[in-house]
Design a protein around this motif. Structure first.
Motif, PDB file in Angstrom:
ATOM      1  N   ARG A   1       0.889  -1.154   0.016  1.00  0.00           N
ATOM      2  CA  ARG A   1       0.163   0.094   0.123  1.00  0.00           C
ATOM      3  C   ARG A   1       1.106   1.259  -0.088  1.00  0.00           C
ATOM      4  N   ILE A   2       0.805   2.097  -0.787  1.00  0.00           N
ATOM      5  CA  ILE A   2       1.285   3.414  -0.778  1.00  0.00           C
ATOM      6  C   ILE A   2       0.357   4.579  -1.102  1.00  0.00           C
ATOM      7  N   ALA A   3       0.416   5.661  -0.317  1.00  0.00           N
ATOM      8  CA  ALA A   3      -0.299   6.931  -0.527  1.00  0.00           C
ATOM      9  C   ALA A   3       0.717   8.118  -0.382  1.00  0.00           C
ATOM     10  N   TYR A   4       0.459   9.190  -1.301  1.00  0.00           N
ATOM     11  CA  TYR A   4       1.229  10.441  -0.945  1.00  0.00           C
ATOM     12  C   TYR A   4       0.592  11.468  -0.447  1.00  0.00           C
ATOM     13  N   GLY A   5       1.268  12.471   0.089  1.00  0.00           N
ATOM     14  CA  GLY A   5       0.737  13.503   0.760  1.00  0.00           C
ATOM     15  C   GLY A   5       1.139  14.794   0.137  1.00  0.00           C
ATOM     16  N   ALA A   6       0.787  15.890   0.124  1.00  0.00           N
ATOM     17  CA  ALA A   6       1.132  17.452  -0.290  1.00  0.00           C
ATOM     18  C   ALA A   6       1.213  17.270  -1.793  1.00  0.00           C
ATOM     19  N   VAL A   7       0.740  16.353  -2.450  1.00  0.00           N
ATOM     20  CA  VAL A   7       0.706  16.464  -3.868  1.00  0.00           C
ATOM     21  C   VAL A   7      -0.680  16.802  -4.916  1.00  0.00           C
ATOM     22  N   ALA A   8      -1.666  16.559  -4.044  1.00  0.00           N
ATOM     23  CA  ALA A   8      -2.961  16.778  -4.722  1.00  0.00           C
ATOM     24  C   ALA A   8      -3.830  17.282  -3.584  1.00  0.00           C
ATOM     25  N   HIS A   9      -5.028  17.424  -4.370  1.00  0.00           N
ATOM     26  CA  HIS A   9      -6.159  18.099  -3.480  1.00  0.00           C
ATOM     27  C   HIS A   9      -6.854  17.036  -2.566  1.00  0.00           C
ATOM     28  N   ARG A  10      -6.335  15.771  -2.401  1.00  0.00           N
ATOM     29  CA  ARG A  10      -6.789  14.845  -1.514  1.00  0.00           C
ATOM     30  C   ARG A  10      -5.390  13.919  -1.212  1.00  0.00           C
ATOM     31  N   PRO A  11      -5.507  13.126  -0.302  1.00  0.00           N
ATOM     32  CA  PRO A  11      -4.435  12.190   0.010  1.00  0.00           C
ATOM     33  C   PRO A  11      -4.362  11.304  -1.278  1.00  0.00           C
ATOM     34  N   TRP A  12      -3.146  11.056  -1.859  1.00  0.00           N
ATOM     35  CA  TRP A  12      -3.179  10.491  -3.021  1.00  0.00           C
ATOM     36  C   TRP A  12      -2.681   8.876  -3.031  1.00  0.00           C
ATOM     37  N   ARG A  13      -3.787   8.083  -3.195  1.00  0.00           N
ATOM     38  CA  ARG A  13      -3.615   6.544  -3.187  1.00  0.00           C
ATOM     39  C   ARG A  13      -2.894   6.328  -4.509  1.00  0.00           C
ATOM     40  N   ALA A  14      -1.491   5.661  -4.394  1.00  0.00           N
ATOM     41  CA  ALA A  14      -0.753   5.316  -5.467  1.00  0.00           C
ATOM     42  C   ALA A  14      -1.230   3.917  -6.141  1.00  0.00           C
ATOM     43  N   TYR A  15      -2.350   3.838  -6.593  1.00  0.00           N
ATOM     44  CA  TYR A  15      -2.934   2.492  -7.045  1.00  0.00           C
ATOM     45  C   TYR A  15      -1.923   1.745  -8.188  1.00  0.00           C
TER      46      TYR A  15
END
Length: 328
Positions: free
Chosen positions: A259-273
């Motif tokens: 599981r990977i998610a990114y922060g501070a890059v989009a209008h929402r928490p960005w799940r890196a599917y």
């Protein structure tokens, strides 16, 4: 300060009814975001509905091995909870990376999920901002946008979601419990926040008056092997320039699940599917982690001042996954 009324409801139903009935009402919990916005004139509620005394302040172990976190659990208490530290280290680390000790002592779980962007144009009432005042434009699009979005933005808004905790919860497949005029229901955290599109003022999928009452985090073999990496301009009390929440399950050296998610890059928490799919079933290596990040970030559209975020997130992804795989 604009005058406002204050009310402390006795139960969740009363709180929801008040928000449903009063168009200029707002929920008050820790106040670490709302009070600042009131001082700036960005938000001007006529009624504050204080939910801090509602019975929503416990962390409960669930029969299936998961955990239920009440909406008014303080961030500092959640980060220190033994179950969270043992079973969900990514969440504890994300919480401890946020704000300052004083703010974590006040901030709540529900409020953290619903905090508003720190885009400087949103916070300055003299500047054009479609999120604050729809139809006025987005001054950040061609202005100072170093800290703003590289993924999922639109011509109407390039703001980012500021939460660290929400990024960790996105990686953990959390579910949000809410109560609205129709009663209680559940929303996957991945469906709670919106990308801006042409309605950036609509930050979540919650209807007017809905109150977050808890967050459920499922049991997962991934969760114990998880971490959070955050890059910021100073060591504390700073929002992320970029962050990565990651969890990894290996069978030998083969990625069984991730599981990977990114922060501070989009209008929402960005799940890196797409990055996750690139990794599953393959022998892990830092090079593979970099390749997976590149697949996810291929959709990035950097603005004038924030192209650095793309290699930053790539490097954070490699660092986080290599740490979890024991290949630092």
């Amino acid at each position: 300060m604009r005058p406002f009324r204050y009310h402390r409801p006795t139960d969740v139903a009363e709180a929801v009814a008040l928000l449903d009935r009063e168009p200029d009402a707002a929920y008050l919990a820790g106040g670490t975001n709302l009070v600042d916005l009131m001082k700036l004139g960005v938000q001007r509620p006529g009624l504050l509905v204080d939910v801090t005394r509602l019975p929503l302040d416990t962390v409960e172990a669930l029969p299936d091995g998961g955990v239920r976190i009440g909406a008014t659990v303080r961030n500092s208490d959640l980060a220190a909870h033994p179950v969270i530290r043992r079973e969900y280290p990514v969440l504890a680390r994300a919480l401890l990376a946020a704000a300052s000790g004083q703010l974590r002592n006040m901030a709540t779980t529900g409020g953290n999920l619903l905090q508003r962007t720190r885009c400087p144009y949103f916070q300055d009432v003299s500047k054009a901002c479609n999120k604050r005042e729809p139809g006025t434009g987005c001054a950040a699009l061609h202005g100072q946008n170093r800290d703003l979005a590289v993924l999922g933005w639109s011509e109407h808004c390039v703001a980012t979601h500021p939460s660290d905790m929400a990024v960790a919860l996105a990686a953990l497949d959390a579910v949000v419990e809410v109560h609205d005029r129709n009663g209680p229901r559940q929303i996957p955290l991945a469906e709670l926040h919106r990308i801006p599109g042409d309605r950036p003022e609509q930050e979540t999928t919650l209807p007017r008056g809905a109150l977050i009452t808890a967050v459920r985090v499922p049991a997962s073999p991934l969760a114990r092997r998880s971490t959070y990496h955050k890059a910021r301009d100073r060591a504390s009390f700073a929002f992320a320039a970029g962050s990565v929440a990651a969890a990894l399950d290996l069978a030998g050296d083969v990625v069984r699940d991730v599981r990977i998610a990114y922060g501070a890059v989009a209008h929402r928490p960005w799940r890196a599917y797409r990055a996750e799919e690139t990794l599953r079933g393959r022998t892990f290596s830092p090079d593979l982690a970099a390749q997976a990040a590149d697949v996810e970030l291929d959709a990035a559209r950097p603005l004038r001042h924030n192209a650095f975020k793309v290699p930053l997130i790539r490097n954070l992804t490699v660092r986080a996954l290599a740490e979890l795989a024991g290949q630092p």
